[in-house]
Motif scaffolding. Structure first.
Motif, PDB file in Angstrom:
ATOM      1  N   TYR A 172      -8.437  14.151   2.398  1.00  0.00           N
ATOM      2  CA  TYR A 172      -6.982  14.046   2.894  1.00  0.00           C
ATOM      3  C   TYR A 172      -6.954  15.604   3.488  1.00  0.00           C
ATOM      4  O   TYR A 172      -6.769  16.550   2.844  1.00  0.00           O
ATOM      5  CB  TYR A 172      -6.448  13.295   2.615  1.00  0.00           C
ATOM      6  CG  TYR A 172      -5.458  14.485   1.048  1.00  0.00           C
ATOM      7  CD1 TYR A 172      -4.881  14.892   1.386  1.00  0.00           C
ATOM      8  CD2 TYR A 172      -6.213  13.851   0.116  1.00  0.00           C
ATOM      9  CE1 TYR A 172      -3.834  15.539  -0.250  1.00  0.00           C
ATOM     10  CE2 TYR A 172      -6.020  14.351  -0.878  1.00  0.00           C
ATOM     11  CZ  TYR A 172      -4.515  15.210  -0.933  1.00  0.00           C
ATOM     12  OH  TYR A 172      -4.113  15.756  -1.576  1.00  0.00           O
TER      13      TYR A 172
ATOM     14  N   TYR B  54      -0.690  11.245   6.947  1.00  0.00           N
ATOM     15  CA  TYR B  54      -1.200  12.187   6.382  1.00  0.00           C
ATOM     16  C   TYR B  54      -2.763  11.375   7.465  1.00  0.00           C
ATOM     17  O   TYR B  54      -2.563  10.334   7.584  1.00  0.00           O
ATOM     18  CB  TYR B  54      -1.081  11.254   5.127  1.00  0.00           C
ATOM     19  CG  TYR B  54      -0.265  11.803   4.522  1.00  0.00           C
ATOM     20  CD1 TYR B  54      -0.485  13.610   3.825  1.00  0.00           C
ATOM     21  CD2 TYR B  54       0.655  11.481   4.309  1.00  0.00           C
ATOM     22  CE1 TYR B  54       0.630  14.099   2.974  1.00  0.00           C
ATOM     23  CE2 TYR B  54       2.239  12.311   3.310  1.00  0.00           C
ATOM     24  CZ  TYR B  54       1.550  13.348   2.570  1.00  0.00           C
ATOM     25  OH  TYR B  54       2.682  13.565   2.384  1.00  0.00           O
ATOM     26  N   ARG B  55      -4.183  11.834   6.717  1.00  0.00           N
ATOM     27  CA  ARG B  55      -5.401  11.119   7.254  1.00  0.00           C
ATOM     28  C   ARG B  55      -6.373  11.561   5.808  1.00  0.00           C
ATOM     29  O   ARG B  55      -6.576  12.657   5.744  1.00  0.00           O
ATOM     30  CB  ARG B  55      -6.502  11.540   8.671  1.00  0.00           C
ATOM     31  CG  ARG B  55      -7.578  11.380   9.566  1.00  0.00           C
ATOM     32  CD  ARG B  55      -7.105  10.204   9.605  1.00  0.00           C
ATOM     33  NE  ARG B  55      -8.830  10.244  10.663  1.00  0.00           N
ATOM     34  CZ  ARG B  55      -9.730   9.150  10.148  1.00  0.00           C
ATOM     35  NH1 ARG B  55      -9.955   9.363   8.679  1.00  0.00           N
ATOM     36  NH2 ARG B  55     -10.844   9.676  10.524  1.00  0.00           N
ATOM     37  N   ARG B  56      -6.757  10.259   5.740  1.00  0.00           N
ATOM     38  CA  ARG B  56      -8.224  10.640   4.939  1.00  0.00           C
ATOM     39  C   ARG B  56      -8.957  10.055   5.313  1.00  0.00           C
ATOM     40  O   ARG B  56      -9.296   8.796   5.870  1.00  0.00           O
ATOM     41  CB  ARG B  56      -7.410  10.015   3.774  1.00  0.00           C
ATOM     42  CG  ARG B  56      -7.106   8.405   3.790  1.00  0.00           C
ATOM     43  CD  ARG B  56      -6.294   7.721   2.649  1.00  0.00           C
ATOM     44  NE  ARG B  56      -5.965   6.202   2.610  1.00  0.00           N
ATOM     45  CZ  ARG B  56      -5.576   5.208   1.783  1.00  0.00           C
ATOM     46  NH1 ARG B  56      -5.553   6.170   0.586  1.00  0.00           N
ATOM     47  NH2 ARG B  56      -5.633   4.117   1.958  1.00  0.00           N
TER      48      ARG B  56
ATOM     49  N   ASN C 119      -0.513   3.660  -7.192  1.00  0.00           N
ATOM     50  CA  ASN C 119      -0.921   2.487  -5.597  1.00  0.00           C
ATOM     51  C   ASN C 119      -0.166   1.331  -6.160  1.00  0.00           C
ATOM     52  O   ASN C 119      -0.417   0.837  -6.960  1.00  0.00           O
ATOM     53  CB  ASN C 119      -2.153   3.275  -5.891  1.00  0.00           C
ATOM     54  CG  ASN C 119      -2.596   4.194  -5.399  1.00  0.00           C
ATOM     55  OD1 ASN C 119      -2.920   4.813  -4.176  1.00  0.00           O
ATOM     56  ND2 ASN C 119      -3.440   5.055  -6.367  1.00  0.00           N
TER      57      ASN C 119
ATOM     58  N   TRP D   8       0.257   3.783   3.158  1.00  0.00           N
ATOM     59  CA  TRP D   8      -0.577   3.979   4.317  1.00  0.00           C
ATOM     60  C   TRP D   8      -0.382   2.601   5.186  1.00  0.00           C
ATOM     61  O   TRP D   8      -0.594   1.320   4.418  1.00  0.00           O
ATOM     62  CB  TRP D   8      -1.820   4.071   3.486  1.00  0.00           C
ATOM     63  CG  TRP D   8      -1.919   4.577   2.569  1.00  0.00           C
ATOM     64  CD1 TRP D   8      -1.868   5.544   1.342  1.00  0.00           C
ATOM     65  CD2 TRP D   8      -2.135   6.787   3.034  1.00  0.00           C
ATOM     66  NE1 TRP D   8      -1.754   6.593   0.962  1.00  0.00           N
ATOM     67  CE2 TRP D   8      -2.833   6.836   2.006  1.00  0.00           C
ATOM     68  CE3 TRP D   8      -3.229   6.934   4.354  1.00  0.00           C
ATOM     69  CZ2 TRP D   8      -3.289   8.867   1.953  1.00  0.00           C
ATOM     70  CZ3 TRP D   8      -3.622   8.257   4.297  1.00  0.00           C
ATOM     71  CH2 TRP D   8      -3.579   8.847   3.815  1.00  0.00           C
TER      72      TRP D   8
ATOM     73  N   THR E  32       4.101   8.170   0.210  1.00  0.00           N
ATOM     74  CA  THR E  32       3.299   7.801   0.981  1.00  0.00           C
ATOM     75  C   THR E  32       3.165   6.341   1.335  1.00  0.00           C
ATOM     76  O   THR E  32       2.681   5.660   0.509  1.00  0.00           O
ATOM     77  CB  THR E  32       1.579   8.542   0.993  1.00  0.00           C
ATOM     78  OG1 THR E  32       1.978  10.182   0.831  1.00  0.00           O
ATOM     79  CG2 THR E  32       1.039   8.368   2.288  1.00  0.00           C
TER      80      THR E  32
ATOM     81  N   GLN F  48       2.167   3.967  -1.651  1.00  0.00           N
ATOM     82  CA  GLN F  48       1.389   5.615  -3.309  1.00  0.00           C
ATOM     83  C   GLN F  48       2.607   6.456  -3.889  1.00  0.00           C
ATOM     84  O   GLN F  48       3.314   7.237  -2.608  1.00  0.00           O
ATOM     85  CB  GLN F  48      -0.211   6.256  -2.616  1.00  0.00           C
ATOM     86  CG  GLN F  48      -0.591   7.364  -3.565  1.00  0.00           C
ATOM     87  CD  GLN F  48      -1.597   8.150  -2.972  1.00  0.00           C
ATOM     88  OE1 GLN F  48      -1.518   8.749  -2.245  1.00  0.00           O
ATOM     89  NE2 GLN F  48      -3.261   7.467  -3.535  1.00  0.00           N
TER      90      GLN F  48
ATOM     91  N   ASP G  88       0.904  -1.411  -0.420  1.00  0.00           N
ATOM     92  CA  ASP G  88      -0.069   0.032   0.199  1.00  0.00           C
ATOM     93  C   ASP G  88       0.866   1.877   0.695  1.00  0.00           C
ATOM     94  O   ASP G  88       0.124   2.361   0.354  1.00  0.00           O
ATOM     95  CB  ASP G  88      -1.716   0.041   1.174  1.00  0.00           C
ATOM     96  CG  ASP G  88      -2.149   1.020   0.959  1.00  0.00           C
ATOM     97  OD1 ASP G  88      -2.061   1.228  -0.598  1.00  0.00           O
ATOM     98  OD2 ASP G  88      -2.846   1.078   2.021  1.00  0.00           O
TER      99      ASP G  88
ATOM    100  N   GLY H 238      -1.383   7.219   7.706  1.00  0.00           N
ATOM    101  CA  GLY H 238      -0.522   7.284   6.676  1.00  0.00           C
ATOM    102  C   GLY H 238       0.634   8.115   6.724  1.00  0.00           C
ATOM    103  O   GLY H 238       0.746   9.015   7.864  1.00  0.00           O
TER     104      GLY H 238
ATOM    105  N   THR I 217      -6.837   4.699   6.876  1.00  0.00           N
ATOM    106  CA  THR I 217      -6.895   6.072   6.984  1.00  0.00           C
ATOM    107  C   THR I 217      -5.734   6.683   6.794  1.00  0.00           C
ATOM    108  O   THR I 217      -5.898   7.686   6.920  1.00  0.00           O
ATOM    109  CB  THR I 217      -8.127   6.128   7.875  1.00  0.00           C
ATOM    110  OG1 THR I 217      -7.870   5.162   9.093  1.00  0.00           O
ATOM    111  CG2 THR I 217      -8.957   5.984   7.944  1.00  0.00           C
TER     112      THR I 217
ATOM    113  N   ASN J 145     -11.240   7.782   3.263  1.00  0.00           N
ATOM    114  CA  ASN J 145     -11.545   6.786   1.928  1.00  0.00           C
ATOM    115  C   ASN J 145     -13.560   7.073   1.614  1.00  0.00           C
ATOM    116  O   ASN J 145     -13.851   6.775   2.113  1.00  0.00           O
ATOM    117  CB  ASN J 145     -11.662   5.646   2.389  1.00  0.00           C
ATOM    118  CG  ASN J 145      -9.803   4.979   1.877  1.00  0.00           C
ATOM    119  OD1 ASN J 145      -8.840   5.380   0.554  1.00  0.00           O
ATOM    120  ND2 ASN J 145      -9.823   5.234   3.638  1.00  0.00           N
TER     121      ASN J 145
END
Length: 214
Positions: A129, A116-118, A213, A72, A70, A23, A21, A78, A76, A120
């Motif tokens: 994000y 980072y916070r995302r 990705n 992950w 990044t 990116q 995972d 990464g 959520t 989805n």
């Protein structure tokens, strides 16, 4: 010491990218920089303290751009590395008397470790994000004052960045994104004359990019 700091940052983060995972992202866009206070201490021309306006000139060579990797760790959360070639040029005629060049044109580079916070698919297929991180500034310092000339890359001090945006998938591996990215760098550069230049620069950018990705 400065080079060792940058090397250690990469060495600490790089092993995590062996995991799945990951990116990889590339971005460009429109980047600007507000005025900043400049302090020069030069044994040849003396001291100078002034406020300097800056232009980003994002679409002039060398182009403004950024690269990001990044990992992950969860769906959520990464973290990763971000390199950005920001730029800062003085507007024509804005330099104080005695200076023919004072710029970070290739560029006001930063390397940061970000988290980072995302969310989805929060809006259909769109994933918002946010992120931020700390790192170092590695600008190409260009200063000419009639008696000496400084041109070269230097590790000039700490940097920090914040980002907020949204991404949307094209297929299983590719996605596109748009974002705001703000970066702060505190720069103390060595001049060939034996003096120093100090300035804290903030850059603001609206970025558009593409991610792959794994």
């Amino acid at each position: 010491m400065k080079r060792l700091l940058a090397t250690c940052m990469i060495a600490l983060v790089a092993p995590a990218f062996v995991a799945a995972d990951v990116q990889l992202s590339f971005y460009g866009g429109a980047q600007s920089a507000p005025a900043s206070d400049v302090s020069i201490r030069d044994p040849q021309i003396g001291s100078a303290d002034f406020e300097q306006d800056w232009d980003g000139r994002s679409f002039e060579a060398p182009l403004y751009y950024g690269l990001r990797a990044t990992n992950w760790q969860t769906p959520t959360f990464g973290f990763g590395l971000d390199f950005a070639r920001n730029k800062a040029y003085p507007p024509s005629g804005s330099l104080p008397a005695g200076f023919s060049t004072l710029e970070f044109s290739d560029g006001l580079n930063t390397l940061t470790v970000n988290a980072y916070r995302r969310w989805n698919d929060a809006i259909g297929e769109v994933t918002p994000y946010v992120g931020g991180g700390l790192g170092v500034a590695v600008p190409r310092v260009e200063v000419s004052n009639g008696t000496s000339e400084t041109i070269g890359y230097q590790l000039t001090g700490p940097a920090a960045t914040v980002v907020a945006g949204a991404s949307m998938p094209i297929n299983d591996q590719w996605s596109v994104f748009g974002e705001y990215k703000g970066t702060y760098s505190s720069n103390t550069a060595d001049l060939d004359s034996g003096g120093t230049l100090e300035t804290d620069v903030i850059t603001n950018a609206v970025n558009f990019g593409v991610s792959f990705n794994f």
